[in-house]
Scaffold this active site. Structure first.
Site, PDB file in Angstrom:
ATOM      1  N   ASP A  21     -25.859  -0.002 -32.894  1.00 46.30           N
ATOM      2  CA  ASP A  21     -25.643   1.258 -32.176  1.00 46.30           C
ATOM      3  C   ASP A  21     -24.203   1.422 -31.718  1.00 46.30           C
ATOM      4  OD1 ASP A  21     -28.431   1.440 -32.438  1.00 46.30           O
ATOM      5  OD2 ASP A  21     -28.763   0.552 -30.463  1.00 46.30           O
ATOM      6  N   GLU A 175     -32.705  10.917 -33.435  1.00 45.54           N
ATOM      7  CA  GLU A 175     -32.137  10.161 -32.312  1.00 45.54           C
ATOM      8  C   GLU A 175     -30.641  10.006 -32.501  1.00 45.54           C
ATOM      9  OE1 GLU A 175     -34.048   6.347 -32.437  1.00 45.54           O
ATOM     10  OE2 GLU A 175     -33.502   6.005 -34.521  1.00 45.54           O
TER      11      GLU A 175
END
Length: 505
Positions: A21, A175
Site C-alpha cells: 500500500d 478501494e
C-alpha cells in the site's frame, strides 16, 4: 506516450519485503514514501529517496503508543491499513485507518523525521483514506467505497459529505482512492478486484472533487491478472511527478513462486513503473522486474546497513514487534553492544511475547544472529503470524527447530550445544540444502516457493518447506518477518545480519 528509455535501469521491487500500500509525495528534490504496517509496532514505515529507486527508512510515523493503540488481543493483519502521505502548506500530513481501535485519523509534522503529532480522529467510515487540497485551500478526503468528503484536517471535522464518487468498473472491493489535481482536471485513481491476483488500477476524472466522474476510455489502466508475468497482484497505486515533469507510479505487487497456485512469502512489496499520458489519460505498461531509471543518473541515498551490532543508542527503525514493545521487555544498555530481551509471554503461539524482527527482504536470504541464552529460552524465528512460524530455539543446553503450522506444533530437530553464545542461522533458497528425509511425503509436487534451512554454529540442523509461511496458507495481508525472541527469562543477542544468500555476510 510512455517516456523514452534513458541510459540506466533499476530493479523492482524498489522496496522489497512486506511493504504494501505505498503512498508517495515529493518536496523539492526529495521523495517520501509510507506503507501499511498492520499489527506491528512501530507503525507506518517512512522512507526517503532522491530518485524514487534508492530508498532508506528514516523512521516510523507512528512511533509512540499514544499514536498507535493496538489491543493486546487484536488479530494478525488488523491494525494500520493503507496510509496516505502528502505535503501541503509547509507541513507533512499522513492519514490512515486503525481498524483495531479508533478508525480513521490524521497526524502531521513539520519535518518528515518527526516528531509527528498525536492522532486527530475523524468521523468517516471505511478505510483507505486520502488527502488532497483544491486551489481554494479546501481539503478533500476520499475513502473506500468510493466516497469523498470535504474536511478540516486539523480539527478532524467533516465539513461536507460524504458524497458518492466513481466506484469503478464493477469489480469487487473498489478501494485505495487517490485524488489528484492535474491541469484543469481532477483525477480519481482506485484499485479494484481485490488485493489478490485480480488486482487492478482504474481511473476516472472530473472538473471538481464533487464530480460527475468520467471513466477512462480504457480501464483498467494497469493489471497483470490472467497473465504468466512473474509480477502479480499489481494495484493500490499512487502517482508522483519528478522535478523534470516525468510521471511515476508506486504500487504494491507480489512475486509468487512454486507450484500452482504459486506462493508469495515476502508479502506485498513496493514497485515502481513509469507513466505516460495520452489524450489526457495515464498510460502504464506492464510492471517489469527491471525498468528504465527516472532521470539521467541514479542519486542513491546512503544504503541501510545489513548488520546491526546494537551499538547505537536507539534501535534501528526497521525493527518491529507484534502489537507493542513494552519498555521493560528490551534494553540496549543492560549489556552494552547487545540487545537484551526479557520474556513477557511464554510462547510465540499467542500475542504478548517478546519479539523484535525485521521484514524478510530477499527471496533467497541468510539471517544470522549471535545468541547468549543465559538461563532463558530464546531464539531466532521466521514468522507470518502466531499460527505460522518456524523457530530455532535454545534452552537447557539444547537447540531445536519448532514448526507451528495452523493447529499443529511440532519439534522437528534437536541437538545439544555447549554453554555460552551460539550462532544461529536461517536461510531461504529455492532448492534444497539437505536431502529429503525418509518421513517426507512422496507422490506430490516438490516445488514449494522455497526451503527454509536452520544452522547452528555452522552446522545444518533441519530444513522445512517454505509454503507454510506464505499468505496463500496463512491468509491475511502481511509477509514474513525474521527476528529474535525470548519466551522464558532473559537472553542477549549480537551481530544480527540479514541479506541475500549469494553475498557473503
Amino acid at each position: 506516450m510512455a517516456p523514452e528509455t534513458t541510459a540506466w535501469q533499476y530493479d523492482n521491487p524498489v522496496i522489497p519485503g512486506f511493504h504494501p500500500d505505498p503512498s508517495v509525495c515529493r518536496v523539492g528534490e526529495d521523495y517520501y514514501l509510507v506503507c501499511s504496517s498492520f499489527e506491528y509496532f512501530p507503525g507506518v514505515p517512512l522512507f526517503h529517496s532522491r530518485d524514487l529507486v534508492h530508498w532508506r527508512q528514516i523512521g516510523n510515523v507512528l512511533d509512540r503508543p499514544s499514536q498507535l493503540p493496538l489491543p493486546p488481543d487484536s488479530s494478525a493483519s488488523d491494525g494500520i491499513y493503507a496510509p496516505t502521505i502528502r505535503h501541503h502548506d509547509g507541513r507533512f500530513w499522513m492519514i490512515t485507518t486503525n481498524v483495531s481501535q479508533g478508525g480513521n485519523f490524521i497526524v502531521h509534522a513539520e519535518k518528515p523525521e518527526g516528531p509527528w503529532s498525536d492522532p486527530v480522529w475523524i468521523d468517516l467510515p471505511s478505510i483507505d483514506p486520502d488527502l488532497a487540497w483544491d486551489e481554494d485551500g479546501n481539503c478533500w478526503c476520499a475513502f473506500q467505497g468510493v466516497q469523498v468528503a470535504r474536511i478540516d484536517p486539523e480539527a478532524g471535522k467533516v465539513l461536507e459529505g460524504p458524497l458518492p464518487a466513481w466506484s469503478g468498473t464493477g469489480l469487487q472491493w473498489p478501494e485505495a482512492p487517490h485524488l489528484y489535481r492535474i491541469g484543469e482536471w481532477w483525477y480519481l485513481m482506485i484499485a479494484e478486484g481485490g488485493t489478490e491476483r485480480g488486482h487492478t488500477v482504474a481511473m476516472a476524472r472530473a472538473t471538481s472533487p464533487r464530480g460527475p466522474w468520467e471513466a477512462a476510455p480504457v480501464n483498467p489502466v494497469l493489471t497483470h491478472r490472467g497473465t504468466s508475468h512473474p509480477v502479480q497482484s499489481t494495484g493500490h497505486a499512487d502517482l508522483v511527478t519528478g522535478p523534470d515533469g516525468e510521471w511515476w507510479m508506486v504500487l504494491l505487487a507480489t512475486r509468487p513462486r512454486g507450484y500452482s497456485p504459486g506462493f508469495h512469502v515476502l508479502g506485498r512489496e513496493t514497485f515502481l513503473t513509469p507513466v505516460g499520458w495520452q489524450d489526457g489519460w495515464p498510460v502504464v505498461g506492464p510492471v517489469a522486474l527491471r525498468e528504465r531509471g527516472p532521470g539521467t543518473a541514479p542519486q542513491p541515498v546512503e544504503a541501510a546497513p545489513r548488520r546491526d551490532d546494537f551499538d547505537a543508542p536507539a534501535l534501528d527503525p526497521r525493527w518491529i514487534s507484534p502489537r507493542s514493545r513494552p519498555d521493560d521487555s528490551w534494553s540496549l544498555t543492560e549489556r552494552p553492544g547487545w540487545l537484551t530481551l526479557h520474556a513477557t509471554g511464554s510462547t510465540l503461539d499467542r500475542p504478548g511475547c517478546t519479539f523484535l524482527g525485521r521484514r524478510q527482504e530477499h527471496p533467497t536470504s541468510r539471517t544470522e544472529v549471535l545468541l547468549d541464552p543465559g538461563s532463558g529460552r530464546a531464539g531466532l524465528s521466521i514468522r507470518v503470524d502466531e499460527a505460522h512460524h518456524y523457530d530455532l530455539e535454545v534452552a537447557d543446553g539444547q537447540v531445536g527447530v519448532i514448526a507451528r503450522i495452523g493447529p499443529v506444533r511440532q519439534r522437528v530437530a534437536i541437538r545439544s550445544v555447549p554453554p555460552g553464545p551460539v550462532t544461529l542461522v536461517i536461510t531461504t533458497r529455492p532448492t534444497r540444502e539437505l536431502p529429503p528425509s525418509d518421513g517426507e511425503a512422496v507422490g506430490v509436487h516438490d516445488t514449494p516457493p522455497d526451503f527454509v534451512a536452520f544452522h547452528v554454529n555452522d552446522r545444518p540442523l533441519a530444513e522445512l518447506d517454505g509454503r507454510y509461511l506464505s499468505t496463500e496458507v496463512a491468509t491475511g495481508f502481511t509477509g514474513r518477518v525474521i527476528g529474535v525472541y525470548a519466551t522464558e527469562g532473559s537472553a542477549s543477542f549480537d551481530r544480527f545480519e540479514h541479506g541475500p544468500l549469494d553475498v557473503p555476510l
